[in-house]
Design an enzyme around this catalytic site. Sequence first.
Site, PDB file in Angstrom:
ATOM      1  N   ASN A   6       0.857  -1.188   0.000  1.00 10.03           N
ATOM      2  CA  ASN A   6       0.000   0.000   0.000  1.00 10.03           C
ATOM      3  C   ASN A   6       0.901   1.249   0.000  1.00 10.03           C
ATOM      4  OD1 ASN A   6      -1.407   2.283   1.025  1.00 10.03           O
ATOM      5  ND2 ASN A   6      -3.056   0.958   1.706  1.00 10.03           N
ATOM      6  N   HIS A   9       1.106   6.355   1.579  1.00  5.91           N
ATOM      7  CA  HIS A   9       1.884   7.352   2.316  1.00  5.91           C
ATOM      8  C   HIS A   9       3.047   7.930   1.514  1.00  5.91           C
ATOM      9  CE1 HIS A   9      -0.914   7.089   5.401  1.00  5.91           C
ATOM     10  NE2 HIS A   9      -0.642   5.830   5.691  1.00  5.91           N
ATOM     11  N   HIS A  42      -5.596   3.645  -1.544  1.00  3.97           N
ATOM     12  CA  HIS A  42      -6.910   3.965  -0.983  1.00  3.97           C
ATOM     13  C   HIS A  42      -7.307   5.349  -1.487  1.00  3.97           C
ATOM     14  CE1 HIS A  42      -9.502   4.248   2.958  1.00  3.97           C
ATOM     15  NE2 HIS A  42     -10.183   4.585   1.878  1.00  3.97           N
ATOM     16  N   ARG A  44      -9.485   8.050  -0.902  1.00  3.41           N
ATOM     17  CA  ARG A  44     -10.388   8.487   0.169  1.00  3.41           C
ATOM     18  C   ARG A  44     -11.287   9.612  -0.331  1.00  3.41           C
ATOM     19  NH1 ARG A  44      -8.717   6.822   5.500  1.00  3.41           N
ATOM     20  NH2 ARG A  44     -10.445   8.135   6.107  1.00  3.41           N
ATOM     21  N   ARG A  48      -6.999  12.893   0.785  1.00  5.75           N
ATOM     22  CA  ARG A  48      -5.870  13.407   1.577  1.00  5.75           C
ATOM     23  C   ARG A  48      -4.523  12.889   1.085  1.00  5.75           C
ATOM     24  NH1 ARG A  48      -6.682  10.026   7.102  1.00  5.75           N
ATOM     25  NH2 ARG A  48      -8.702  11.009   7.038  1.00  5.75           N
ATOM     26  N   GLU A  69      -8.702   0.484  -2.607  1.00 12.45           N
ATOM     27  CA  GLU A  69      -9.612   0.519  -1.463  1.00 12.45           C
ATOM     28  C   GLU A  69     -10.473   1.760  -1.576  1.00 12.45           C
ATOM     29  OE1 GLU A  69      -6.988   0.830   1.827  1.00 12.45           O
ATOM     30  OE2 GLU A  69      -6.171  -1.164   1.542  1.00 12.45           O
ATOM     31  N   THR A 100      -8.376   3.870   8.532  1.00 13.98           N
ATOM     32  CA  THR A 100      -9.594   3.061   8.586  1.00 13.98           C
ATOM     33  C   THR A 100      -9.732   2.452   9.990  1.00 13.98           C
ATOM     34  OG1 THR A 100      -9.057   2.483   6.309  1.00 13.98           O
ATOM     35  CG2 THR A 100     -10.836   1.250   7.343  1.00 13.98           C
ATOM     36  N   GLU A 150     -11.240  -9.181   3.221  1.00 17.58           N
ATOM     37  CA  GLU A 150      -9.952  -8.852   3.814  1.00 17.58           C
ATOM     38  C   GLU A 150     -10.206  -8.739   5.309  1.00 17.58           C
ATOM     39  OE1 GLU A 150      -7.640  -5.642   2.144  1.00 17.58           O
ATOM     40  OE2 GLU A 150      -6.508  -5.405   4.019  1.00 17.58           O
ATOM     41  N   HIS A 203      -3.799  -4.327   7.848  1.00 20.93           N
ATOM     42  CA  HIS A 203      -3.944  -3.144   8.697  1.00 20.93           C
ATOM     43  C   HIS A 203      -3.033  -3.261   9.914  1.00 20.93           C
ATOM     44  CE1 HIS A 203      -5.370   0.560  10.268  1.00 20.93           C
ATOM     45  NE2 HIS A 203      -6.113   0.726   9.196  1.00 20.93           N
TER      46      HIS A 203
HETATM   47  N1  PXP Z   1      -6.010  -2.924   4.299  1.00 20.52           N
HETATM   48  C1  PXP Z   1      -6.951  -1.945   4.379  1.00 20.52           C
HETATM   49  C2  PXP Z   1      -8.341  -2.300   4.016  1.00 20.52           C
HETATM   50  C3  PXP Z   1      -6.613  -0.633   4.741  1.00 20.52           C
HETATM   51  O1  PXP Z   1      -7.576   0.323   4.812  1.00 20.52           O
HETATM   52  C4  PXP Z   1      -5.268  -0.329   5.017  1.00 20.52           C
HETATM   53  C5  PXP Z   1      -4.886   1.083   5.346  1.00 20.52           C
HETATM   54  O2  PXP Z   1      -5.118   1.903   4.244  1.00 20.52           O
HETATM   55  C6  PXP Z   1      -4.316  -1.363   4.915  1.00 20.52           C
HETATM   56  C7  PXP Z   1      -4.721  -2.648   4.586  1.00 20.52           C
HETATM   57  C8  PXP Z   1      -2.865  -1.122   5.181  1.00 20.52           C
HETATM   58  O3  PXP Z   1      -2.682  -0.781   6.511  1.00 20.52           O
HETATM   59  P1  PXP Z   1      -1.267  -0.273   7.006  1.00 20.52           P
HETATM   60  O4  PXP Z   1      -0.959   0.990   6.270  1.00 20.52           O
HETATM   61  O5  PXP Z   1      -1.448  -0.094   8.458  1.00 20.52           O
HETATM   62  O6  PXP Z   1      -0.276  -1.367   6.664  1.00 20.52           O
END
Ligand code: PXP
Length: 252
Positions: A6, A9, A42, A44, A48, A69, A100, A150, A203
């Site tokens: 992901n 960031h 993601h 959003r 952001r 996402e 989330t 998930e 997550h």
């Molecule tokens: N899975 C989902 C559904 C999420 O919303 C997120 C955060 O955007 C992640 C995985 C990844 O989480 P993390 O950034 O804490 O690894």
Amino acid sequence: MRLNVNIDHVATVRQARRHIEPSVAMAAMICELAGADGITIHLRGDRRHIQDGDVRLLRQMVTTFLNVEMAATDEMVQIAREVKPDKVTLVPENPGEITTEGGLDVVKGGRELARAVERLTEAGIRVSLFIDPVADQIEAARATGAQEIEICTAVYADYTTPPSPFFRRAIPYDPARGQQECERIREAARRARSLGLSVAAGHGLTYRNVRAIAAIDEIEELNIGHNIIARAVLVGLERAVREMVELIRRVR
Ligand code: PXP
């Protein structure tokens, strides 16, 4: 076990200056070169970090697997139907949240989710629902017609992540309870697979706590973001500083 990275960031850093660097597309390419099985972003409602243009560009550039996402709103479903990522993971989105906060309530919101699942499936997109490891939620997820769930690992992540001196968390560091939560995740994954659903998880997973989750046979894919990007900042910082030092010393 597949890993989707992901890269939200990377966009967070770019958005801090509303500039072009760091490039989200280049970050995706590096993740793929390093062996990631897919890229997760993601989009959003508040935009952001990831922007609409990122989703479109990544759709053209990502050759592994693109998982987007999003909340199950008409706006998001319409974007997904146009861009056609390989997978959409539907997630809850609350105003003002930092990230989330837990899984979807599919038991309560099943009808609305089923409509979104149908519209996405119609467009040829695989659909996953982000849910907590709770039997009723798994059964409700299956009833929506989604092919996949998930499992939210946020509670496990809190129990297994040492406390921060800067922030208070609702769930304390407690590795023994983390192990119990891991068992709950394993049971949920088994239940989902027995119902014919594919299973991903994610997550809050980190280099410290990922192994117990990766060892669960029924989980086929992990989505990990923040901790990989956080580590990238630290492991890449020394080289970045050296390059700048060399550059300015060459001038004078
Ligand atoms: N899975 C989902 C559904 C999420 O919303 C997120 C955060 O955007 C992640 C995985 C990844 O989480 P993390 O950034 O804490 O690894």
